[in-house]
Design a protein around this motif. Structure first.
Motif, PDB file in Angstrom:
ATOM      1  N   VAL A 147       6.588  -4.341  -8.160  1.00  0.00           N
ATOM      2  CA  VAL A 147       5.985  -3.115  -7.649  1.00  0.00           C
ATOM      3  C   VAL A 147       4.993  -3.493  -6.562  1.00  0.00           C
ATOM      4  O   VAL A 147       4.118  -4.343  -6.773  1.00  0.00           O
ATOM      5  CB  VAL A 147       5.262  -2.335  -8.771  1.00  0.00           C
ATOM      6  CG1 VAL A 147       4.417  -1.209  -8.181  1.00  0.00           C
ATOM      7  CG2 VAL A 147       6.265  -1.768  -9.749  1.00  0.00           C
ATOM      8  N   GLY A 148       5.131  -2.883  -5.394  1.00  0.00           N
ATOM      9  CA  GLY A 148       4.161  -3.068  -4.325  1.00  0.00           C
ATOM     10  C   GLY A 148       3.212  -1.884  -4.277  1.00  0.00           C
ATOM     11  O   GLY A 148       3.633  -0.733  -4.394  1.00  0.00           O
ATOM     12  N   HIS A 149       1.911  -2.161  -4.147  1.00  0.00           N
ATOM     13  CA  HIS A 149       0.900  -1.099  -4.118  1.00  0.00           C
ATOM     14  C   HIS A 149       0.020  -1.270  -2.891  1.00  0.00           C
ATOM     15  O   HIS A 149      -0.733  -2.243  -2.792  1.00  0.00           O
ATOM     16  CB  HIS A 149       0.049  -1.135  -5.389  1.00  0.00           C
ATOM     17  CG  HIS A 149      -1.129  -0.207  -5.346  1.00  0.00           C
ATOM     18  ND1 HIS A 149      -2.317  -0.481  -5.974  1.00  0.00           N
ATOM     19  CD2 HIS A 149      -1.305   0.998  -4.726  1.00  0.00           C
ATOM     20  CE1 HIS A 149      -3.165   0.504  -5.756  1.00  0.00           C
ATOM     21  NE2 HIS A 149      -2.571   1.414  -4.995  1.00  0.00           N
ATOM     22  N   LEU A 150       0.133  -0.332  -1.964  1.00  0.00           N
ATOM     23  CA  LEU A 150      -0.720  -0.310  -0.778  1.00  0.00           C
ATOM     24  C   LEU A 150      -1.803   0.737  -0.968  1.00  0.00           C
ATOM     25  O   LEU A 150      -1.511   1.930  -1.085  1.00  0.00           O
ATOM     26  CB  LEU A 150       0.098   0.017   0.472  1.00  0.00           C
ATOM     27  CG  LEU A 150      -0.686   0.177   1.778  1.00  0.00           C
ATOM     28  CD1 LEU A 150      -1.405  -1.115   2.157  1.00  0.00           C
ATOM     29  CD2 LEU A 150       0.212   0.650   2.905  1.00  0.00           C
ATOM     30  N   HIS A 151      -3.057   0.283  -1.048  1.00  0.00           N
ATOM     31  CA  HIS A 151      -4.196   1.189  -1.050  1.00  0.00           C
ATOM     32  C   HIS A 151      -4.592   1.391   0.405  1.00  0.00           C
ATOM     33  O   HIS A 151      -5.137   0.488   1.044  1.00  0.00           O
ATOM     34  CB  HIS A 151      -5.352   0.595  -1.857  1.00  0.00           C
ATOM     35  CG  HIS A 151      -6.665   1.284  -1.650  1.00  0.00           C
ATOM     36  ND1 HIS A 151      -6.860   2.619  -1.936  1.00  0.00           N
ATOM     37  CD2 HIS A 151      -7.854   0.827  -1.158  1.00  0.00           C
ATOM     38  CE1 HIS A 151      -8.094   2.954  -1.644  1.00  0.00           C
ATOM     39  NE2 HIS A 151      -8.716   1.890  -1.162  1.00  0.00           N
ATOM     40  N   ALA A 152      -4.272   2.576   0.956  1.00  0.00           N
ATOM     41  CA  ALA A 152      -4.493   2.815   2.384  1.00  0.00           C
ATOM     42  C   ALA A 152      -5.970   2.982   2.722  1.00  0.00           C
ATOM     43  O   ALA A 152      -6.389   2.705   3.849  1.00  0.00           O
ATOM     44  CB  ALA A 152      -3.699   4.036   2.845  1.00  0.00           C
ATOM     45  N   GLY A 153      -6.753   3.461   1.756  1.00  0.00           N
ATOM     46  CA  GLY A 153      -8.197   3.564   1.952  1.00  0.00           C
ATOM     47  C   GLY A 153      -8.574   4.306   3.217  1.00  0.00           C
ATOM     48  O   GLY A 153      -8.043   5.375   3.526  1.00  0.00           O
ATOM     49  N   SER A 154      -9.468   3.705   3.983  1.00  0.00           N
ATOM     50  CA  SER A 154      -9.981   4.344   5.201  1.00  0.00           C
ATOM     51  C   SER A 154      -8.973   4.332   6.335  1.00  0.00           C
ATOM     52  O   SER A 154      -9.171   5.009   7.346  1.00  0.00           O
ATOM     53  CB  SER A 154     -11.261   3.635   5.647  1.00  0.00           C
ATOM     54  OG  SER A 154     -11.002   2.258   5.878  1.00  0.00           O
ATOM     55  N   THR A 208     -11.859   5.909   0.016  1.00  0.00           N
ATOM     56  CA  THR A 208     -11.772   5.546   1.434  1.00  0.00           C
ATOM     57  C   THR A 208     -12.328   4.151   1.691  1.00  0.00           C
ATOM     58  O   THR A 208     -12.838   3.857   2.769  1.00  0.00           O
ATOM     59  CB  THR A 208     -12.516   6.575   2.302  1.00  0.00           C
ATOM     60  OG1 THR A 208     -13.880   6.667   1.856  1.00  0.00           O
ATOM     61  CG2 THR A 208     -11.850   7.936   2.225  1.00  0.00           C
ATOM     62  N   GLY A 209     -12.233   3.298   0.700  1.00  0.00           N
ATOM     63  CA  GLY A 209     -12.728   1.942   0.851  1.00  0.00           C
ATOM     64  C   GLY A 209     -11.799   1.066   1.674  1.00  0.00           C
ATOM     65  O   GLY A 209     -10.890   1.547   2.368  1.00  0.00           O
ATOM     66  N   GLN A 210     -12.011  -0.235   1.565  1.00  0.00           N
ATOM     67  CA  GLN A 210     -11.239  -1.201   2.327  1.00  0.00           C
ATOM     68  C   GLN A 210      -9.770  -1.172   1.899  1.00  0.00           C
ATOM     69  O   GLN A 210      -9.460  -1.205   0.708  1.00  0.00           O
ATOM     70  CB  GLN A 210     -11.810  -2.608   2.099  1.00  0.00           C
ATOM     71  CG  GLN A 210     -11.199  -3.689   2.953  1.00  0.00           C
ATOM     72  CD  GLN A 210     -11.641  -3.606   4.406  1.00  0.00           C
ATOM     73  OE1 GLN A 210     -12.647  -2.967   4.715  1.00  0.00           O
ATOM     74  NE2 GLN A 210     -10.902  -4.253   5.281  1.00  0.00           N
ATOM     75  N   PRO A 211      -8.835  -1.107   2.849  1.00  0.00           N
ATOM     76  CA  PRO A 211      -7.420  -1.153   2.489  1.00  0.00           C
ATOM     77  C   PRO A 211      -7.063  -2.470   1.784  1.00  0.00           C
ATOM     78  O   PRO A 211      -7.683  -3.512   2.043  1.00  0.00           O
ATOM     79  CB  PRO A 211      -6.697  -1.039   3.826  1.00  0.00           C
ATOM     80  CG  PRO A 211      -7.692  -0.427   4.755  1.00  0.00           C
ATOM     81  CD  PRO A 211      -9.030  -0.917   4.297  1.00  0.00           C
ATOM     82  N   THR A 219       5.716  -0.192  12.664  1.00  0.00           N
ATOM     83  CA  THR A 219       4.296  -0.060  12.340  1.00  0.00           C
ATOM     84  C   THR A 219       3.815   1.381  12.495  1.00  0.00           C
ATOM     85  O   THR A 219       4.030   2.024  13.527  1.00  0.00           O
ATOM     86  CB  THR A 219       3.461  -0.986  13.239  1.00  0.00           C
ATOM     87  OG1 THR A 219       3.911  -2.338  13.033  1.00  0.00           O
ATOM     88  CG2 THR A 219       1.992  -0.888  12.907  1.00  0.00           C
ATOM     89  N   HIS A 220       3.176   1.889  11.449  1.00  0.00           N
ATOM     90  CA  HIS A 220       2.638   3.253  11.452  1.00  0.00           C
ATOM     91  C   HIS A 220       1.395   3.260  10.565  1.00  0.00           C
ATOM     92  O   HIS A 220       1.154   2.331   9.798  1.00  0.00           O
ATOM     93  CB  HIS A 220       3.679   4.261  10.945  1.00  0.00           C
ATOM     94  CG  HIS A 220       4.234   3.942   9.589  1.00  0.00           C
ATOM     95  ND1 HIS A 220       5.157   2.932   9.371  1.00  0.00           N
ATOM     96  CD2 HIS A 220       3.998   4.492   8.372  1.00  0.00           C
ATOM     97  CE1 HIS A 220       5.461   2.880   8.082  1.00  0.00           C
ATOM     98  NE2 HIS A 220       4.761   3.809   7.444  1.00  0.00           N
ATOM     99  N   ARG A 221       0.611   4.335  10.659  1.00  0.00           N
ATOM    100  CA  ARG A 221      -0.701   4.368  10.018  1.00  0.00           C
ATOM    101  C   ARG A 221      -0.721   5.327   8.834  1.00  0.00           C
ATOM    102  O   ARG A 221      -0.086   6.383   8.850  1.00  0.00           O
ATOM    103  CB  ARG A 221      -1.773   4.778  11.030  1.00  0.00           C
ATOM    104  CG  ARG A 221      -3.210   4.692  10.491  1.00  0.00           C
ATOM    105  CD  ARG A 221      -4.238   5.042  11.572  1.00  0.00           C
ATOM    106  NE  ARG A 221      -5.596   4.813  11.123  1.00  0.00           N
ATOM    107  CZ  ARG A 221      -6.316   5.672  10.394  1.00  0.00           C
ATOM    108  NH1 ARG A 221      -5.784   6.840  10.051  1.00  0.00           N
ATOM    109  NH2 ARG A 221      -7.551   5.381  10.025  1.00  0.00           N
ATOM    110  N   HIS A 222      -1.496   4.958   7.794  1.00  0.00           N
ATOM    111  CA  HIS A 222      -1.780   5.814   6.648  1.00  0.00           C
ATOM    112  C   HIS A 222      -3.261   5.728   6.319  1.00  0.00           C
ATOM    113  O   HIS A 222      -3.908   4.702   6.565  1.00  0.00           O
ATOM    114  CB  HIS A 222      -1.000   5.372   5.407  1.00  0.00           C
ATOM    115  CG  HIS A 222       0.471   5.574   5.486  1.00  0.00           C
ATOM    116  ND1 HIS A 222       1.055   6.820   5.467  1.00  0.00           N
ATOM    117  CD2 HIS A 222       1.493   4.668   5.569  1.00  0.00           C
ATOM    118  CE1 HIS A 222       2.369   6.684   5.530  1.00  0.00           C
ATOM    119  NE2 HIS A 222       2.654   5.394   5.595  1.00  0.00           N
ATOM    120  N   ALA A 223      -3.787   6.784   5.722  1.00  0.00           N
ATOM    121  CA  ALA A 223      -5.150   6.792   5.173  1.00  0.00           C
ATOM    122  C   ALA A 223      -5.169   7.765   4.001  1.00  0.00           C
ATOM    123  O   ALA A 223      -4.391   8.726   3.950  1.00  0.00           O
ATOM    124  CB  ALA A 223      -6.162   7.198   6.230  1.00  0.00           C
TER     125      ALA A 223
END
Length: 223
Positions: A91-98, A123-126, A57-61
């Protein structure tokens, strides 16, 4: 017009037990001033994982993270509640947002996947989405913030005309391409980067091949 061939062998390789990663751009402590980004693309990595290996587990924004599994399977879990095991053809798409925390762990004896990070000021909802991609010469898989990903499945001897755009990134995920309008043969792991609408380029497969083709947004759409 500018066309650059980036060989897979020119990427710098990071190794840990059960994992090998080849980075196309500057990453972590390794800085390559000639290869920091390509438009909004700031990361283009190829990973090879052993079963149960991966990234805790790690963080992105502020990123759009796009993942294509070449072989094997990859389990994605994040703090927004998404959990999915990606397989080849998705295809996996992660929108990291805020900001979001996630992990990626191989769910097969050997998993190879390609991951791209695009800068984003959204920077919206992930959120996390999965898109199934049908087989074809040039199939649109995903559009995000003005950048579009196509996936091309070519049989040996097959050809495809690539999109004519201002900023084009073509990656050979598997197989190999013959010498033709791309100027040089390309092998699995190689990439072609073209700018300023280089005109119609044609890719011809030497063997059964899969290409990941990005038309990348102009800078003013992402920064």
């Amino acid at each position: 017009m500018s066309v650059e061939i980036r060989r897979g062998t020119a990427r710098f390789t990071e190794r840990e037990v059960g994992r090998a990663t080849r980075h196309a751009f500057s990453f972590g402590a390794v800085y390559d001033p000639a290869h920091v980004a390509f438009g909004p693309m700031i990361c283009h990595d190829e990973h090879l994982l052993g079963d149960g290996r991966g990234f805790d587990t790690h963080r992105h924004a502020g990123l759009e993270i796009v993942t294509w599994v070449v072989s094997g399977a990859l389990t994605h879990t994040d703090s927004a509640g998404a959990a999915h095991t990606l397989v080849a053809g998705e295809v996996g798409h992660l929108h990291a947002g805020s900001g979001v925390e996630h992990s990626e762990v191989a769910a097969a004896p050997q998993t190879r996947f390609v991951q791209v990070w695009l800068r984003s000021e959204d920077t919206g909802q992930p959120s996390y989405g999965v898109h199934a991609v049908s087989r074809g010469e040039l199939v649109e898989a995903l559009e995000v913030n003005g950048s579009t990903l196509w996936v091309s499945h070519l049989a040996a001897g097959g050809s495809v005309a690539l999109p004519v755009v201002d900023r084009l990134h073509v990656y050979v995920a598997s197989g190999a391409l013959l010498r033709n309008s791309l100027a040089e043969p390309l092998a699995a792991g190689d990439a072609l980067l073209a700018t300023e609408e280089p005109g119609p380029l044609v890719a011809t497969a030497a063997v059964d091949s899969v290409l990941l083709v990005w038309a990348l947004a102009a800078e003013d759409q992402t920064t």
